[in-house]
Write an enzyme that holds these catalytic residues in place. Structure first.
Site, PDB file in Angstrom:
ATOM      1  N   SER A 165       0.830  -0.963  -0.264  1.00  0.00           N
ATOM      2  CA  SER A 165      -0.003  -0.082   0.091  1.00  0.00           C
ATOM      3  C   SER A 165       0.881   1.456  -0.307  1.00  0.00           C
ATOM      4  CB  SER A 165      -1.675  -0.008   1.238  1.00  0.00           C
ATOM      5  OG  SER A 165      -0.386   0.398   2.437  1.00  0.00           O
ATOM      6  N   GLN A 177      -8.480  -0.950   8.612  1.00  0.00           N
ATOM      7  CA  GLN A 177      -9.958  -0.985   7.917  1.00  0.00           C
ATOM      8  C   GLN A 177     -10.215  -1.788   8.966  1.00  0.00           C
ATOM      9  OE1 GLN A 177     -10.992  -1.828   4.135  1.00  0.00           O
ATOM     10  NE2 GLN A 177     -13.504  -1.975   4.465  1.00  0.00           N
ATOM     11  N   ASP A 235     -13.782   2.149   9.848  1.00  0.00           N
ATOM     12  CA  ASP A 235     -14.493   1.498   8.873  1.00  0.00           C
ATOM     13  C   ASP A 235     -14.516   3.181   8.843  1.00  0.00           C
ATOM     14  OD1 ASP A 235     -16.207   1.741   7.478  1.00  0.00           O
ATOM     15  OD2 ASP A 235     -17.224   0.261   8.108  1.00  0.00           O
ATOM     16  N   VAL A 236     -14.386   4.446   8.014  1.00  0.00           N
ATOM     17  CA  VAL A 236     -14.352   4.904   8.053  1.00  0.00           C
ATOM     18  C   VAL A 236     -15.851   6.013   7.499  1.00  0.00           C
ATOM     19  CG1 VAL A 236     -11.788   6.457   7.407  1.00  0.00           C
ATOM     20  CG2 VAL A 236     -13.981   5.641   5.411  1.00  0.00           C
ATOM     21  N   ALA A 281     -15.158   2.242  -4.626  1.00  0.00           N
ATOM     22  CA  ALA A 281     -16.467   2.118  -5.514  1.00  0.00           C
ATOM     23  C   ALA A 281     -16.615   0.959  -5.375  1.00  0.00           C
ATOM     24  CB  ALA A 281     -15.538   2.720  -6.945  1.00  0.00           C
ATOM     25  N   TYR A 301     -12.760   5.035 -14.390  1.00  0.00           N
ATOM     26  CA  TYR A 301     -11.794   5.771 -13.596  1.00  0.00           C
ATOM     27  C   TYR A 301     -13.562   6.175 -13.074  1.00  0.00           C
ATOM     28  CZ  TYR A 301      -8.901   7.085  -9.395  1.00  0.00           C
ATOM     29  OH  TYR A 301      -8.876   7.508  -8.586  1.00  0.00           O
ATOM     30  N   LYS A 317     -12.672  12.029  -6.833  1.00  0.00           N
ATOM     31  CA  LYS A 317     -10.936  12.897  -6.441  1.00  0.00           C
ATOM     32  C   LYS A 317     -11.393  14.492  -6.520  1.00  0.00           C
ATOM     33  CE  LYS A 317      -8.336   9.330  -5.224  1.00  0.00           C
ATOM     34  NZ  LYS A 317      -8.349   8.361  -3.723  1.00  0.00           N
ATOM     35  N   THR A 372      -0.718  -1.433  -6.518  1.00  0.00           N
ATOM     36  CA  THR A 372      -1.734  -1.559  -5.297  1.00  0.00           C
ATOM     37  C   THR A 372      -2.704  -2.548  -5.204  1.00  0.00           C
ATOM     38  OG1 THR A 372      -2.613   0.831  -4.659  1.00  0.00           O
ATOM     39  CG2 THR A 372      -0.388   0.591  -4.180  1.00  0.00           C
ATOM     40  N   LEU A 373      -3.239  -2.660  -4.258  1.00  0.00           N
ATOM     41  CA  LEU A 373      -5.086  -3.543  -3.405  1.00  0.00           C
ATOM     42  C   LEU A 373      -5.985  -3.028  -4.557  1.00  0.00           C
ATOM     43  CD1 LEU A 373      -5.488  -6.515  -2.201  1.00  0.00           C
ATOM     44  CD2 LEU A 373      -6.187  -4.931  -0.492  1.00  0.00           C
TER      45      LEU A 373
END
Ligand SMILES: NC(=O)c1ccc[n+]([C@@H]2O[C@H](COP(=O)([O-])OP(=O)(O)OC[C@H]3O[C@@H](n4cnc5c(N)ncnc54)[C@H](O)[C@@H]3O)[C@@H](O)[C@H]2O)c1
Length: 255
Positions: free
Chosen positions: A18, A39, A63-64, A94, A155, A162, A193-194
């Protein structure tokens, strides 16, 4: 050292690949104490092991999407430190179907979820952390991508998130400037990344960058880490409300 005596929270880290982990390593290299969150326990084990050799504080899971989780996270941090000098925001999400069926088909729920996790969480975290950050002043950093400035194939709703994230950075900069808290975004080029795995045409984005970018290569997560260290340091004391591109110059080039 650049970040000596500074405590910086990275919210959050998913594992060794990450961007958050690369930023943590850079902060540690420059003398900061890194507080970290993840998370949930799916990530906890790996992340805690990564941090074992570093001067760090495990602040547990968060968890945000939950204000309660965010407030408890900052409460736990406040029990361990008197002040916070930096906050790095990394969450982004998403639904898969909202990244592959055309932006026009984004569902209402999918739109709300993407904006909630990828953008609103920055506002909620900044607000909750404010009492700790206003003690000495500090630096807030969010991670963005050029899909927030230009339409990038597939995207989609993440690009809209963003854009909102970069705009939120400017509004936070105005609100928090009088408290000597700066807010900036790093707009990074594609990195393996993930989160990148969730993007349908990530390989095209990744490979395509090499041809167009002035530096003729991709960037590394550690280059983002270095820029984050700079933005949290006194060297960047005059910079706020900025979106700094770490993308081998890709954003600067036209056709
Ligand atoms: N990888 C790239 O190519 C790239 C390029 C530019 C910007 N970025 C941005 O960098 C940031 C970090 O992404 P990354 O690529 O390192 O991947 P990552 O998967 O490590 O980061 C995404 C993070 O979002 C977190 N997250 C998702 N839903 C959450 C929730 N409900 N609560 C708490 N956390 C949640 C995940 O746990 C993970 O830590 C993201 O904002 C991403 O958009 C990535």
């Amino acid at each position: 050292m650049l970040l000596q005596d500074k405590t910086i929270l990275i919210a959050n880290i998913s594992g060794k690949r990450s961007t958050g982990w690369a930023i943590a390593q850079s902060f540690a290299q420059h003398g900061a104490k890194v507080a970290y969150t993840y998370q949930n326990e799916r990530f906890g084990n790996e992340v805690r092991k990564l941090f074992e050799p570093l001067d760090s504080i495990d602040v547990g899971e968060c968890d945000v999407t939950s204000d309660e989780d965010i407030d408890k996270l900052i409460e736990r941090l406040g029990n361990k430190v008197d002040a916070l000098d930096g906050l790095v925001h990394t969450p982004a999400f998403a639904k898969e179907e909202d990244l592959s069926n055309g932006f026009i088909n984004t569902s209402r729920d999918g739109f709300k979820l993407a904006l909630d996790i990828s953008c609103y969480s920055l506002v909620a975290l900044s607000r909750s952390a404010l009492p700790l950050m206003e003690v000495r002043g500090g630096s807030i950093i969010a991670l963005s991508y050029i899909g927030g400035e230009k339409a990038v194939k597939n995207y989609d709703v993440m690009g809209v998130a963003k854009s909102a994230l970069e705009s939120s950075i400017r509004y936070l900069a105005v609100d928090l400037g009088p408290k000597n808290i700066r807010a900036n975004a790093i707009s990074a080029g594609p990195m393996r990344t993930l989160a990148a795995r969730g993007l349908k045409n990530f390989s095209d984005m990744y490979e395509g960058m090499k041809d167009k970018a002035p530096l003729k290569r991709n960037i590394t997560t550690s280059e983002v880490g270095g820029t984050a260290a700079f933005l949290c340091s006194e060297l960047a004391s005059g910079i706020t409300g900025e979106v700094l591109h770490v993308d081998a110059g890709y954003h600067a080039v036209g056709v």
